[in-house]
Structure formats: C-alpha cells, structure tokens
Design a protein around this motif. Structure first.
Motif, mmCIF file in Angstrom:
data_model
loop_
_atom_site.group_PDB
_atom_site.id
_atom_site.type_symbol
_atom_site.label_atom_id
_atom_site.label_comp_id
_atom_site.label_asym_id
_atom_site.label_seq_id
_atom_site.Cartn_x
_atom_site.Cartn_y
_atom_site.Cartn_z
ATOM 1 N N SER A 151 0.838 -1.204 0.000
ATOM 2 C CA SER A 151 0.000 0.000 0.000
ATOM 3 C C SER A 151 0.874 1.256 0.000
ATOM 4 O O SER A 151 0.562 2.243 -0.671
ATOM 5 C CB SER A 151 -0.927 0.004 1.223
ATOM 6 O OG SER A 151 -1.811 -1.101 1.173
ATOM 7 N N PHE A 152 1.980 1.208 0.757
ATOM 8 C CA PHE A 152 2.904 2.350 0.765
ATOM 9 C C PHE A 152 3.620 2.469 -0.579
ATOM 10 O O PHE A 152 3.851 3.572 -1.079
ATOM 11 C CB PHE A 152 3.905 2.224 1.923
ATOM 12 C CG PHE A 152 3.274 2.489 3.264
ATOM 13 C CD1 PHE A 152 3.191 3.790 3.759
ATOM 14 C CD2 PHE A 152 2.733 1.463 4.018
ATOM 15 C CE1 PHE A 152 2.586 4.047 4.994
ATOM 16 C CE2 PHE A 152 2.129 1.704 5.254
ATOM 17 C CZ PHE A 152 2.057 3.000 5.737
ATOM 18 N N ARG A 155 1.268 4.083 -2.898
ATOM 19 C CA ARG A 155 1.188 5.535 -2.677
ATOM 20 C C ARG A 155 2.377 6.238 -3.319
ATOM 21 O O ARG A 155 2.262 7.356 -3.815
ATOM 22 C CB ARG A 155 1.132 5.823 -1.173
ATOM 23 C CG ARG A 155 0.899 7.288 -0.855
ATOM 24 C CD ARG A 155 0.667 7.536 0.615
ATOM 25 N NE ARG A 155 1.872 7.383 1.416
ATOM 26 C CZ ARG A 155 1.934 7.596 2.731
ATOM 27 N NH1 ARG A 155 0.845 7.961 3.390
ATOM 28 N NH2 ARG A 155 3.048 7.437 3.381
ATOM 29 N N THR A 379 -4.356 -3.960 -2.493
ATOM 30 C CA THR A 379 -4.140 -2.566 -2.921
ATOM 31 C C THR A 379 -3.602 -2.527 -4.351
ATOM 32 O O THR A 379 -4.046 -1.725 -5.178
ATOM 33 C CB THR A 379 -3.157 -1.859 -1.961
ATOM 34 O OG1 THR A 379 -3.639 -2.024 -0.621
ATOM 35 C CG2 THR A 379 -3.038 -0.384 -2.273
ATOM 36 N N ARG A 456 -9.521 4.807 -3.044
ATOM 37 C CA ARG A 456 -8.844 5.580 -1.989
ATOM 38 C C ARG A 456 -7.907 4.622 -1.288
ATOM 39 O O ARG A 456 -8.339 3.635 -0.684
ATOM 40 C CB ARG A 456 -9.857 6.097 -0.967
ATOM 41 C CG ARG A 456 -10.423 7.467 -1.292
ATOM 42 C CD ARG A 456 -11.466 7.848 -0.244
ATOM 43 N NE ARG A 456 -10.868 8.181 1.045
ATOM 44 C CZ ARG A 456 -11.579 8.325 2.177
ATOM 45 N NH1 ARG A 456 -12.885 8.116 2.165
ATOM 46 N NH2 ARG A 456 -10.976 8.641 3.298
ATOM 47 N N ASN A 457 -6.621 4.885 -1.367
ATOM 48 C CA ASN A 457 -5.629 4.024 -0.719
ATOM 49 C C ASN A 457 -5.849 4.067 0.793
ATOM 50 O O ASN A 457 -5.904 5.145 1.393
ATOM 51 C CB ASN A 457 -4.223 4.531 -1.069
ATOM 52 C CG ASN A 457 -3.137 3.547 -0.649
ATOM 53 O OD1 ASN A 457 -3.263 2.829 0.337
ATOM 54 N ND2 ASN A 457 -2.050 3.540 -1.405
ATOM 55 N N GLU A 460 -3.794 6.446 2.743
ATOM 56 C CA GLU A 460 -3.589 7.741 2.069
ATOM 57 C C GLU A 460 -3.081 8.816 3.021
ATOM 58 O O GLU A 460 -2.270 9.653 2.633
ATOM 59 C CB GLU A 460 -4.889 8.200 1.378
ATOM 60 C CG GLU A 460 -6.030 8.409 2.373
ATOM 61 C CD GLU A 460 -7.346 8.833 1.744
ATOM 62 O OE1 GLU A 460 -7.431 8.879 0.500
ATOM 63 O OE2 GLU A 460 -8.291 9.112 2.508
ATOM 64 N N ASN A 461 -3.548 8.805 4.273
ATOM 65 C CA ASN A 461 -3.136 9.858 5.211
ATOM 66 C C ASN A 461 -2.137 9.376 6.251
ATOM 67 O O ASN A 461 -1.882 10.068 7.233
ATOM 68 C CB ASN A 461 -4.355 10.429 5.934
ATOM 69 C CG ASN A 461 -5.290 11.130 4.966
ATOM 70 O OD1 ASN A 461 -4.821 11.802 4.048
ATOM 71 N ND2 ASN A 461 -6.585 10.928 5.128
#
Ligand SMILES: [Zn+2]
Length: 473
Positions: A151-152, A155, A379, A456-457, A460-461
C-alpha cells in the motif's frame, strides 16, 4: 531454441533458486528488517543481469530488477519476511525450535520471493530470445506480515506504469487464488486528558484511559449493526501508566477495521471515528487519530484468472514422490483429522481423500469464504490487473503461521511447488506478451471496474514509515 517454452529456463536454474530459498529460510527476518534476505535477492538480481532497483519506494529492504526497454510492463511480486516466535528445525515432524523465541518462515515467504524472482528471470531470457517488446519487473516487497508495504509502494507510484501484476502463495493446495479478501485500515486513536491525584483530587482529572474504555464499549455496540462479514478488532497500545492512584492523562488504542469492499470499509471507519469523538466528549478529553496501515480488498480479473487456471491445468502437478508423501503424512499425524477434512472441503476437493499432498487443482472460484483476512496485494489489484495462484508446497491441513509450515519450508516437496509456481507465473506472463488482444481484454476489464469504483488508498493519510537503517557491516 526459439521455440523453447519460457519454463525451460526455470528448470535450468532450479538448483540455484532452491538454494536461494533455503538461504532465506535460514535467516528469518521480520517486517522491514529483511536486510539479509533482500541482499540475497539483490545478489541474484544482479547475477541474472537485471537492472537492479534499490530502496524501492524509499524502503531499504525493497529490492527489484527490471529488464527490457519497451512494450507492456509485467510485474512479478515477491516477499521474504518471516514471523516472530516460530523458530523451528527443518525436515522434522515435531516442534523443535532452533532458537528459543526466534523467528521462522511460517508463511513460506522464502519460497514465495524465490519463485517470483525465478519467474521474472525466465521471462527476461524469454523476451530476449523471442524478440517481443515487453518489460519484466521483479518487485521484492517487504513486510507483508502486518506492514502493508505494497500500500505504501502504491502511494509512492511503484505500480503506476505496470500493466499486469502476478504473484503466488505457497500452502497446501494448488489453484487460482479467488479474489476474496477484506479491505482494512488500522488507525491509532490518541486521547489526552488531565492527570490528577486519583483520591485527593479526582474532580480535577480527566481520564484518557476512560475514553479508551468507552470507545471499546461503543465499538462493542456498533458490532451488532455492521455489514455482514465486517470486523473491528483492537489493541490498547498505551494505558497511561501502571499507577492506579493517578488519573491517566494519555492513552492510545489501535483499531483495525475490515469490510468486504473499500467503500464499506471507509464508511465503517468513519462510524468508528465518530465513536472515538463520542468517547472524548463524554470524558472531556481530546482525541486525534492517524492511519498506521491498510489494505484494499482484492479485485478480480476474470480474463487473468481463466488464463492462470488453464496454465495450471496444462502444467499438471508439482510431481510429488513417495518420500514427499511420507514426510507429509508424518506432519499430518501432528494435525487434527477434522481440520484436514475441512481444509479439503473449503476448496471443493474430495474431503476424504487420503493424499497427504494435494496433486489436484481446485476448481476455479473455489476458496474459503469463511476464513478471509486481508492482503496488501489487494491494494495493487485496484491499480493494476492482478492475478495470484496458490501452489501446494506442504501437507494438506498445514495451518499457516505454524511450526509445521516452517518445518516443511526446505523440503523437496516445497522446492517442487516453488518451481511449479515459477513456471505457472512465467507462462501466464509469456501468454500476455505474445497476445496483445488478450492483454487488452485484461486491461479493459480492469478499466471498466475502476470506472465505477473510485480508489482511496487505505493508507492515504498515514505518515511516512519510519524504517530502520541498514546495519553497518
Ligand atoms: Zn504469506
């Protein structure tokens, strides 16, 4: 030579990659600490003549290799992280730790990464020979066990130019991985209150620990009103101290929220955030939260799944012999017979077969809908059409993350399964490079899904990962 199948190279390099897998098995390393395992992969990437990709997405234990200059990009994903507390001797049928409390390859990722790199190497040679346009990229992904590294990586844009991603997982059965997994997000909720003497001046205190407890009560009531299959679990990561005579001013709790789809997961997560706000309001504390990890649910691709299924059936079976079956039977003697039957039933295979090692390919679409977790491949599957297979490497009924899984990780049966997986993945990719119409059908199906489902990953935040520096030599 020109007509040699892509899998011929897999056979040629078999021994070197079984050795690579065994070396990774012998140095089991945890999330983001896989320095020696990543170095073993980097050495092999260079020996094969790939362009070496270091520190992928800024992660020191993410390594990759790329070959080819133009055409479609097919990525083969690998992993090499281990698990804590699973140290275990190889080739025995009883629990026997090598190091007390040490790590062990309880999920077979030593085999996973080695087969994926071998598939990529076979494709590199095959692309060169066949003169087809196409690039192959091996991506060694750290920290599958709880780190959500893909997931990272997503991003950071690692998969943005990839056309198709392929992966596999070792285990007791062979077949196409059914795209069933839960989307998840893990967040840490931090409550801040006021410390005070719990007896002399309790009215001056505002307890962050009370807020954590009330949040848990709120989430317990929420569970009755969640979508079927959704999950929320938690761990209190800071209680504020060990002294009962202090009103605890700081406390933290992690909640892991899971649901069948990304949309459902986000909507459930916002309800959990509302409960945290309510807990803060009730206790006159303040609350903040931050994402720690997260993974989208797996998105399927029927064209890729059919291609993988056809390929597995054409390849047949890893080819286990009597000695492989005898060791698997010895492992099975340590398992519960009911669990062995249930495992076969979960994959729509004859429950009362006496085969200790599965040589069948389970039907396309069979899976275990009762036992699903999350994977960071999910992801990737939102960004790129993705397909995975499972390949039999251990006795039927072997639980993941068990000493039995570790013990079988260097056995001849595990090596046979890993070689079979490398052939399956490289043949699927070769079919896609050879047939632009088939590749377009894969891409079209994915684009159609994405047009109706914004992504939306789940991290994300999240803050950037704080990663360990490589140890000095
Ligand atoms: Zn795994």
């Amino acid at each position: 030579m020109g007509n040699e199948p892509v899998s011929a190279y897999v056979d040629k390099r078999r021994q070197s990659y079984c050795d690579l897998s065994d070396r990774v098995w012998s140095t089991p390393e945890l999330n983001f600490q896989e320095f020696r395992s990543a170095a073993e992969h980097a050495r092999m990437i260079e020996a094969e003549g790939f362009r070496l990709l270091k520190d992928v997405a800024g992660m020191p234990t993410a390594v990759g290799g790329e070959a080819g200059r133009e055409g479609p990009v097919i990525a083969i994903l690998g992993e090499y992280d281990a698990l804590p507390g699973l140290s275990q001797a190889a080739g025995v049928a009883e629990p026997r730790p090598l190091t007390h409390g040490g790590n062990g390859h309880g999920c077979g990722h030593n085999l996973l990464g080695s087969a994926s790199l071998l598939a990529a190497a076979a494709l590199k040679e095959w692309l060169k020979r066949s003169n087809l346009p196409g690039r192959v990229r091996y991506i060694g992904c750290p920290a599958e066990e709880g780190g959500s590294s893909k997931s990272f990586m997503a991003r950071a844009g690692v998969f943005d130019d990839v056309d198709v991603a392929i992966c596999w997982h070792p285990g007791p059965f062979t077949g196409v991985t059914t795209p069933l997994s839960l989307a998840c997000v893990e967040a840490e909720f931090q409550f801040s209150g006021k410390a005070a003497h719990a007896s002399a001046a309790p009215h001056l205190g505002r307890s962050a620990l009370d807020a954590v407890e009330l949040m848990s009560v709120g989430v317990n009531y929420l569970r009755e009103h969640m979508p079927p299959g959704a999950r929320v679990h938690y761990a209190i990561t800071e209680t504020g101290g060990t002294a009962p005579n202090v009103v605890q001013a700081q406390a933290r709790v992690r909640h892991l929220v899971r649901a069948a789809t990304l949309d459902e997961m986000w909507s459930l997560f916002s309800r959990v955030v509302d409960i945290a706000k309510g807990a803060a309001l009730m206790t006159e504390t303040t609350m903040s939260w931050s994402q720690v990890a997260g993974e989208a649910n797996l998105v399927g691709n029927s064209v890729l799944e059919q291609l993988m299924d056809d390929t597995l059936r054409r390849l047949g079976s890893p080819g286990f012999d009597a000695a492989d079956k005898a060791y698997a039977a010895a492992i099975q003697a340590t398992l519960n017979p009911g669990d062995i039957r249930a495992a076969r039933k979960n994959f729509n295979l004859t429950p009362d077969s006496s085969d200790a090692l599965s040589e069948e390919i389970y039907p396309l679409g069979a899976g275990s809908p009762n036992a699903i977790g999350s994977t960071d491949v999910g992801t990737v599957s939102w960004i790129v059409p993705t397909v995975q297979c499972r390949v039999a490497t251990c006795a039927v009924g072997t639980p993941a993350h068990s000493w039995q899984m570790v013990a079988q990780g260097c056995a001849p049966a595990a090596h046979k399964g890993m070689i079979f997986a490398a052939k399956a993945m490289s043949e699927v990719a070769a079919a896609l490079y050879s047939d632009p119409i088939l590749l377009q059908a894969v891409i079209r199906e994915h684009a159609k899904f994405r047009a109706g489902h914004p992504f939306r990953n789940p991290i994300e935040n999240a803050a950037p990962l704080s990663l360990p520096a490589a140890p000095a030599n």
